[in-house]
Design a protein around this motif. Structure first.
Motif, short mmCIF file in Angstrom:
data_model
loop_
_atom_site.label_atom_id
_atom_site.label_comp_id
_atom_site.label_asym_id
_atom_site.label_seq_id
_atom_site.Cartn_x
_atom_site.Cartn_y
_atom_site.Cartn_z
N ARG A 280 -3.29 -0.51 -2.67
CA ARG A 280 -2.81 0.85 -2.37
C ARG A 280 -2.76 1.07 -0.86
NH1 ARG A 280 -5.01 6.00 -1.57
NH2 ARG A 280 -7.16 5.26 -1.82
N LEU A 281 -3.74 0.54 -0.14
CA LEU A 281 -3.72 0.70 1.31
C LEU A 281 -2.58 -0.07 1.95
CD1 LEU A 281 -6.43 2.07 0.80
CD2 LEU A 281 -7.29 0.94 2.85
N GLN A 282 -2.23 -1.22 1.36
CA GLN A 282 -1.09 -1.97 1.90
C GLN A 282 0.20 -1.18 1.75
OE1 GLN A 282 -1.70 -5.27 3.43
NE2 GLN A 282 0.09 -4.30 4.36
N ARG A 283 0.29 -0.41 0.66
CA ARG A 283 1.46 0.45 0.48
C ARG A 283 1.48 1.55 1.55
NH1 ARG A 283 6.58 0.74 -2.11
NH2 ARG A 283 7.30 2.74 -1.32
N HIS A 284 0.30 2.07 1.91
CA HIS A 284 0.24 3.05 2.99
C HIS A 284 0.80 2.45 4.28
CE1 HIS A 284 -1.92 6.73 1.74
NE2 HIS A 284 -2.48 5.96 0.83
N ALA A 285 0.49 1.19 4.53
CA ALA A 285 1.00 0.53 5.73
C ALA A 285 2.53 0.45 5.69
CB ALA A 285 0.40 -0.86 5.87
#
Length: 237
Positions: free
Chosen positions: A124-129
């Motif tokens: 999910r954090l990679q999607r934020h990036a």
């Protein structure tokens, strides 16, 4: 101009390619239309242009330009893995500032944080990036690594330069070169005295990021901004 995200490596001039999952909703919100020009990003160096194609309810894009930006000089933030929502903010802003990697650090004071970032949250954090790539226009998304114990980080001493946020340190250097740089940021409550000594002994120079106590996310972005500005000064001689 609207920016859209593609699968890494899919763009080639003259090719018609699909968009990354979730982009159709974004285009509806932006009231995009068939034939609209768009900027293209994939988070892996693509800086391209294209034209939207709408067939029924399916969006794709015809690629008209597909340049590749060089990966920026390595800048890694190793940050105490505190609250995952606040950590997501770190990842977003780190991408905007050109940070290449973020490592969530497990330390003595992260173990008791119920909402801390865990391995299952990394995707999910990679999607934020990637969303930050779309917002800012940068060609490269920050890579979010899996949580790493502090002891494992210090066991692999920094390649290039290393800083650790420490109220007793000197201000960050005004100018740094393009050598890789890793910055260690403690969690809420900071690193313990023993942990801080381990980091110092591993070759990380103490740097003070301000006169007051900072939350971990504030310290992380302050460090990233200081490092980015110092590199810009270095690149301009």
């Amino acid at each position: 101009m609207i920016r859209v995200l593609l699968e890494p490596g899919s763009a080639a001039v003259g090719r018609r390619v699909g968009l990354l999952e979730g982009e159709a909703h974004y285009l509806r919100v932006r009231r995009a239309r068939d034939g609209d020009p768009v900027e293209l990003r994939d988070g892996k160096g693509l800086s391209g242009l294209g034209q939207l194609i709408l067939a029924g309810k399916i969006w794709s894009v015809e690629v008209t330009a597909a340049d590749r930006a060089a990966r920026p000089a390595e800048l890694t933030l190793a940050v105490g893995s505190g609250d995952r929502d606040r950590f997501a903010w770190v990842v977003e802003k780190a991408t905007e500032l050109g940070v290449t990697s973020v490592i969530p650090l497990e330390s003595a004071r992260t173990a008791g944080v119920a909402s801390r970032l865990r391995t299952q949250h990394v995707g999910r954090l990679q999607r934020h990036a990637l969303e930050a790539v779309k917002q800012s226009g940068t060609a490269w998304a920050t890579t979010v690594e899996e949580p790493l114990p502090l002891a494992d980080l210090v066991a692999r001493a920094p390649t290039g330069q290393g800083w650790v946020a420490d109220a007793g340190g000197a201000p960050p250097p005004a100018v740094v070169g393009v050598a890789s740089l890793t910055v260690v940021i403690g969690p809420e409550g900071g690193l313990t005295a023993r942990e801080l000594q381990l980091v110092h002994d591993a070759g990380y120079a103490p740097v003070c990021l301000g006169p007051h106590t900072l939350r971990f996310e504030t310290a992380a972005i302050a460090a990233a901004a200081a490092a980015t500005a110092a590199r810009l000064r270095g690149s301009h001689g």
